[in-house]
Design a protein around this motif. Sequence first.
Motif, mmCIF file in Angstrom:
data_model
loop_
_atom_site.group_PDB
_atom_site.id
_atom_site.type_symbol
_atom_site.label_atom_id
_atom_site.label_comp_id
_atom_site.label_asym_id
_atom_site.label_seq_id
_atom_site.Cartn_x
_atom_site.Cartn_y
_atom_site.Cartn_z
ATOM 1 N N TYR A 61 7.823 6.820 -3.064
ATOM 2 C CA TYR A 61 6.819 6.345 -2.187
ATOM 3 C C TYR A 61 7.367 5.361 -1.497
ATOM 4 O O TYR A 61 7.424 4.024 -1.712
ATOM 5 N N ARG B 76 0.433 -1.519 0.444
ATOM 6 C CA ARG B 76 0.011 0.257 -0.072
ATOM 7 C C ARG B 76 0.951 1.618 0.331
ATOM 8 O O ARG B 76 1.943 1.666 0.795
ATOM 9 N N PRO C 194 -2.066 8.241 -2.336
ATOM 10 C CA PRO C 194 -1.998 7.833 -1.411
ATOM 11 C C PRO C 194 -2.884 6.444 -1.199
ATOM 12 O O PRO C 194 -3.753 6.575 -0.812
ATOM 13 N N GLY C 195 -2.895 5.276 -0.167
ATOM 14 C CA GLY C 195 -4.129 3.863 -0.125
ATOM 15 C C GLY C 195 -4.019 3.001 -1.587
ATOM 16 O O GLY C 195 -4.990 2.191 -0.911
ATOM 17 N N THR C 196 -3.321 3.579 -2.313
ATOM 18 C CA THR C 196 -3.579 2.245 -3.055
ATOM 19 C C THR C 196 -2.283 1.160 -3.077
ATOM 20 O O THR C 196 -2.332 1.652 -2.849
ATOM 21 N N GLU C 197 -4.324 -0.244 -3.373
ATOM 22 C CA GLU C 197 -3.006 -1.233 -2.620
ATOM 23 C C GLU C 197 -2.704 -2.155 -4.187
ATOM 24 O O GLU C 197 -3.875 -1.723 -5.511
ATOM 25 N N ARG D 28 2.509 4.283 1.309
ATOM 26 C CA ARG D 28 1.936 5.771 2.306
ATOM 27 C C ARG D 28 2.270 6.804 1.953
ATOM 28 O O ARG D 28 2.480 7.235 1.066
ATOM 29 N N ARG D 29 1.031 7.547 2.740
ATOM 30 C CA ARG D 29 0.660 9.123 2.770
ATOM 31 C C ARG D 29 1.715 9.889 2.922
ATOM 32 O O ARG D 29 1.456 11.088 2.413
ATOM 33 N N ASN D 30 3.030 9.103 3.832
ATOM 34 C CA ASN D 30 4.449 10.304 3.520
ATOM 35 C C ASN D 30 4.613 10.181 1.987
ATOM 36 O O ASN D 30 6.149 9.978 2.055
ATOM 37 N N SER D 31 4.458 9.653 0.810
ATOM 38 C CA SER D 31 5.262 9.264 -0.034
ATOM 39 C C SER D 31 5.214 10.478 -0.868
ATOM 40 O O SER D 31 4.584 11.492 -1.051
#
Length: 318
Positions: free
Chosen positions: A218, A208, A283-286, A210-213
Amino acid sequence: MNSDISTGLRIHRITLLCQLQDLGRSGYQGFGVNKSGAMDPYSLRLANILAGNPQATACLEFALAGAIFEVTADSMIIAFVGDFPVKINGIIQAANASHFLQSGDRLEIGAATGGIHGYLAVSGGFAAKPQLGSCATHLRTGLGGFGLPMTAGSILPVKARQALPGLGHYLPASFARKSSLCIRAVRGPQADHFSPEGMDNFFNNAFRVRRNSDRMGYRLGGNPIEMTGDGNIISEPVLPGNVQVPAGGEPIVLMADCGTVGGYPKIATVISVDLGQMAQFAPGTEFIFDEVSVQESQELLREQEQRLDEFARSVPRN
């Protein structure tokens, strides 16, 4: 006709996520200067083809958010590629297409509706001075860009004051980005630093974003990758697409603004034809990694380049 600072696109609304990017600066990594450039080079090249430009011409790159502009040139052709809504004078127009605009026209790019990066090309290109052979913006070092703040009221200059009107060009469906959640990668130079279970985990389980990418890398969440050592190597050159695994076991895919050296083992490298697709993940994409050979990755790249060249020959150049 030569441009001046009053000829181009006047900004009405913009964010720091909008930057001038091209295909990056090459040949300076040995001096510690990273490549930078477009997060999705494929889409940038398509936008330039639609606008009648050489494929490496600098474009405006949008990330998540859009912008609003007013045309101050006599006329221009713009082309936008990406999953963002496009309006001209308040009327919804096709994205992934080119359009003829005249002085006073209002161009609005909305927020991303799918892939998070979009590219705006203008006929003849933007008037920006290359630094170290590229106009690519790198905010951390102040390299590239227009040399002026991209804020409301400022004008982004273009090279051509006028453009000949003509029929718009549309991106064929076969060139649209695939919405695949499978990213192909080849084994990295330090694959032997990971246990068989770790390698199996990397290529067979979902990760997944992450939002801090960010543009540097990434960061991926998921099952930690098991190593056979302490997770450190002697620092060596790195490139966008390399997948590093720090001691915590969670991979980092290096992206356009990555550094020039790194000291974490590289378990894999995302193939060049898929790195732009990965850059489109919010962010959050799997997604999952699929292992391919170097030979397969080279053949896929040759096929992509051939198709891009064929498409470029079908669209008139400015």
